[in-house]
Design an enzyme around this catalytic site. Structure first.
Site, short mmCIF file in Angstrom:
data_model
loop_
_atom_site.label_atom_id
_atom_site.label_comp_id
_atom_site.label_asym_id
_atom_site.label_seq_id
_atom_site.Cartn_x
_atom_site.Cartn_y
_atom_site.Cartn_z
N PRO A 98 58.53 61.54 -30.05
CG PRO A 98 56.78 59.81 -30.35
CD PRO A 98 57.01 61.50 -30.53
N GLY A 102 58.51 56.31 -36.32
CA GLY A 102 58.11 56.68 -37.41
C GLY A 102 57.46 58.11 -37.73
N GLY A 104 59.41 60.91 -37.89
CA GLY A 104 60.44 61.92 -38.42
C GLY A 104 61.20 62.54 -37.28
CB SER A 106 66.04 60.89 -37.24
OG SER A 106 67.15 61.17 -38.09
CB ALA A 108 61.87 67.19 -36.98
CG ASP A 148 60.87 60.79 -43.29
OD1 ASP A 148 60.12 60.49 -44.43
OD2 ASP A 148 61.03 59.98 -42.64
#
Ligand code: MEV
Length: 317
Positions: A98, A102, A104, A106, A108, A148
């Site tokens: 989703p 929070g 990650g 974006s 990934a 991240d």
């Protein structure tokens, strides 16, 4: 030829926000992934398609481009320049993560995009993929620590600090992490600037919290290596009190944490806060009780193994 790459989402077990200012953090990859496929085209266009919509753009940045596509467009243009590609690119993004929670999504996506697009031209080492993905992320969050992206690239459990980068951490088996989504979207950039403002206005308190966070991260590393879920949970609750202090929690997050703590060992927000997910440390039969209670208060939640495999790449005709 199509080049495909998939990267895992992540949770920050300890150290979000403080990591931006040089403190160590602990992160791990989780069992949800973002997959990106890329193919070279003859036209001078970059087409990016995802659940968030389709965007077509030129080889040079132009005003008014879709902001959600900006990091992937950065990756595409960087690779076109680097490998002297004369045409354009088609990029398809599929995500099980989703957005704005929070976990990650974006990071990934940037990591998988950098690997998929570069895979059309060469096989770059993971460190180089991460470097490009981190620069892409900084197009939307200038001060991003890079933590991240490192978790999404290498997978497993890592310690991370901005000077030394990622180091692998091996945890004993048995610890289980529950992820519960508050359902409230957040803006990472907004929360990072809120933490920055707290630091500016309260330099002494912030410095003391950074010092405490460093000790906490060391103890949490020991708990992970020992497979000690109770100590891990205790450190999560302690970490949450620091995050409350710098103002990145919220009413709904506190409510969910209270529910998780009735049966779990301890919990905290994960990622930027202000919304998004919490994580809770649990073990044995209490996992099911904690999940039932969280679902009862309207949270989508799942249990995740920690430390799923990192970036994967493959080519197809
Ligand atoms: C966001 O997932 C993590 C933060 O620590 C920002 C960063 O590390 O760049 C809040």
């Amino acid at each position: 030829m199509t080049s495909t790459a998939s990267a895992p989402a992540k949770v920050i077990l300890f150290g979000e926000h403080f990591v931006v200012y040089g403190v160590g953090a602990i992160l791990c990859s989780i069992d949800r992934r973002v997959s990106v496929s890329a193919s070279a085209t003859g036209g001078k266009k970059i087409r990016i398609s995802s659940e968030m919509g389709d965007a077509t753009m030129g080889l040079r940045p132009e005003p008014g481009e879709a902001p959600h596509a900006a990091p992937v467009a950065f990756v595409a243009r960087e690779m076109i320049r680097r490998f002297g590609h004369a045409g354009g690119l088609d990029i398809d993004i599929r995500s099980e993560v989703p957005p704005g929670a929070g976990l990650g999504s974006s990071s990934a996506c940037c990591v998988a995009a950098a690997a998929a697009v570069s895979g059309l031209f060469a096989r770059l080492p993971k460190d180089e993929i991460l470097e490009i993905a981190t620069r892409a992320e900084r197009t939307i969050l200038a001060g991003a620590s890079g933590a991240d992206g490192a978790a999404c690239t290498y997978g497993g459990i890592i310690t991370y600090d901005v000077k030394r980068g990622a180091q692998k951490l091996t945890a004993a088996p048995g610890i289980r992490i529950i992820v519960a989504n508050s359902g409230e979207a957040h803006s990472t950039a907004e929360m990072v600037s809120r933490a920055g403002l707290f630091r500016e206005e309260n330099p002494g308190v912030f410095g003391e919290l950074c010092r405490k966070e460093s000790g906490l991260v060391r103890r949490a590393g020991d708990a992970l290596r020992a497979g000690d879920a109770r100590s891990l949970g205790r450190e999560m609750s302690e970490n949450q009190s620091y995050l409350e202090r710098i103002g990145v929690s919220g009413r709904r997050l506190r409510e969910i944490i209270g529910i998780a703590d009735m049966t779990g060992y301890g919990s905290k927000i994960t990622g930027a806060g202000g919304g998004g997910c919490i994580i809770s440390a649990a073990a044995g039969r209490d996992v099911a009780k904690t999940m039932d209670a969280l679902r009862g208060c309207g949270c989508e939640c799942f249990e995740t193994g920690i430390g799923s495999r990192g970036l994967d790449t493959f080519l197809t005709d």
